[in-house]
Enzyme design. Structure first.
Site, PDB file in Angstrom:
ATOM      1  N   GLU A   1       0.818  -1.219   0.000  1.00 33.25           N
ATOM      2  CA  GLU A   1       0.000   0.000   0.000  1.00 33.25           C
ATOM      3  C   GLU A   1       0.850   1.266   0.000  1.00 33.25           C
ATOM      4  OE1 GLU A   1      -2.805  -0.495  -0.770  1.00 33.25           O
ATOM      5  OE2 GLU A   1      -3.880  -1.998   0.409  1.00 33.25           O
TER       6      GLU A   1
ATOM      7  N   HIS B   1     -12.588  -2.720   2.560  1.00 35.07           N
ATOM      8  CA  HIS B   1     -11.175  -2.861   2.884  1.00 35.07           C
ATOM      9  C   HIS B   1     -10.889  -2.588   4.367  1.00 35.07           C
ATOM     10  CE1 HIS B   1      -6.837  -2.124   1.213  1.00 35.07           C
ATOM     11  NE2 HIS B   1      -6.776  -2.479   2.493  1.00 35.07           N
TER      12      HIS B   1
END
Length: 236
Positions: free
Chosen positions: A75, A157
């Site tokens: 990420e 998420h």
């Protein structure tokens, strides 16, 4: 880049372990970045926090390049983009906290159901649209949902929390997860009563002096948290 930032690296690992111990994340999911001179430090990809070592924390520069033997978190894009877009913050903390994830999987914002929504820097904690993890599309969604605020949910998420320090970002994450739990609870009873925009305007003003000591309080803020009368340095 000669400074090894040993203290910051150690605190990053401690923060991630604390996050898991507090039930705000599980396993090696989630990630953390901290702004440094000329770039950022970020947790590595796929290494469990309980065995992570300070030298495995990855350094990145302002051009998005990483240095050393370890690859940064998958990420890294939204960490890099948030740090670049938000010079007012230094820490980006991401987790899959359960109640935040439940709302994110329903694509639901956290509305002003409780005044502590203001800890996120606005009258709502917004949920982003969905994009695959580790993509530029997800980074774009995160920036859009955050805006000027300090927290957002990521569609299907998890959650992102921002702060000036790791302690501050952890506190935002902890509070947003609690707000998510409260909101889910109110919906089981019929939805709860939302605070108005006017109510939240007052809350956000008062948050500017919340948790500050006497010398830090700006007297020009009309809606400020007022301490009691000061009785001197000591009672005796």
């Amino acid at each position: 880049m000669t400074d090894n930032y040993q203290g910051i690296r150690e605190e990053m690992i401690a923060t991630c372990r604390r996050m898991n111990a507090a039930g705000l994340n599980t396993g090696s999911s989630g990630n953390l970045s901290v702004r440094i001179d000329g770039g950022l430090l970020i947790t590595p990809s796929g290494i469990p926090y309980d065995v992570m070592r300070p030298e495995q924390i990855v350094e990145m520069d302002e051009d998005g390049r990483y240095y050393g033997d370890f690859i940064p978190s998958s990420e890294w894009r939204f960490h890099y983009d948030i740090q670049k877009a938000r010079p007012d913050i230094k820490v980006v903390l991401h987790s899959h906290a359960v109640h935040c994830a439940i709302l994110a999987c329903c694509r639901m914002d956290i509305p002003p159901i409780h005044y502590m929504v203001g800890v996120g820097g606005g009258s709502v904690v917004r949920c982003s649209g969905y994009a695959p993890f580790g993509t530029q599309a997800l980074s774009n969604e995160a920036l859009k949902a955050l805006g000027p605020r300090n927290a957002c949910l990521l569609g299907n998420h998890g959650v992102i929390a921002l702060g000036q320090t790791m302690t501050q970002a952890f506190g935002v994450l902890e509070e947003v997860e609690n707000l998510a739990r409260i909101y889910i609870g109110t919906r089981t009873l019929g939805a709860g009563v939302l605070l108005s925009d006017a109510d939240m305007d007052v809350v956000l003003q008062r948050f500017k002096t919340y948790g500050k000591q006497a010398g830090e309080i700006d007297p020009s803020i009309a809606e400020r948290v007022e301490p009691p009368a000061h009785g001197g340095a000591s009672r005796r």
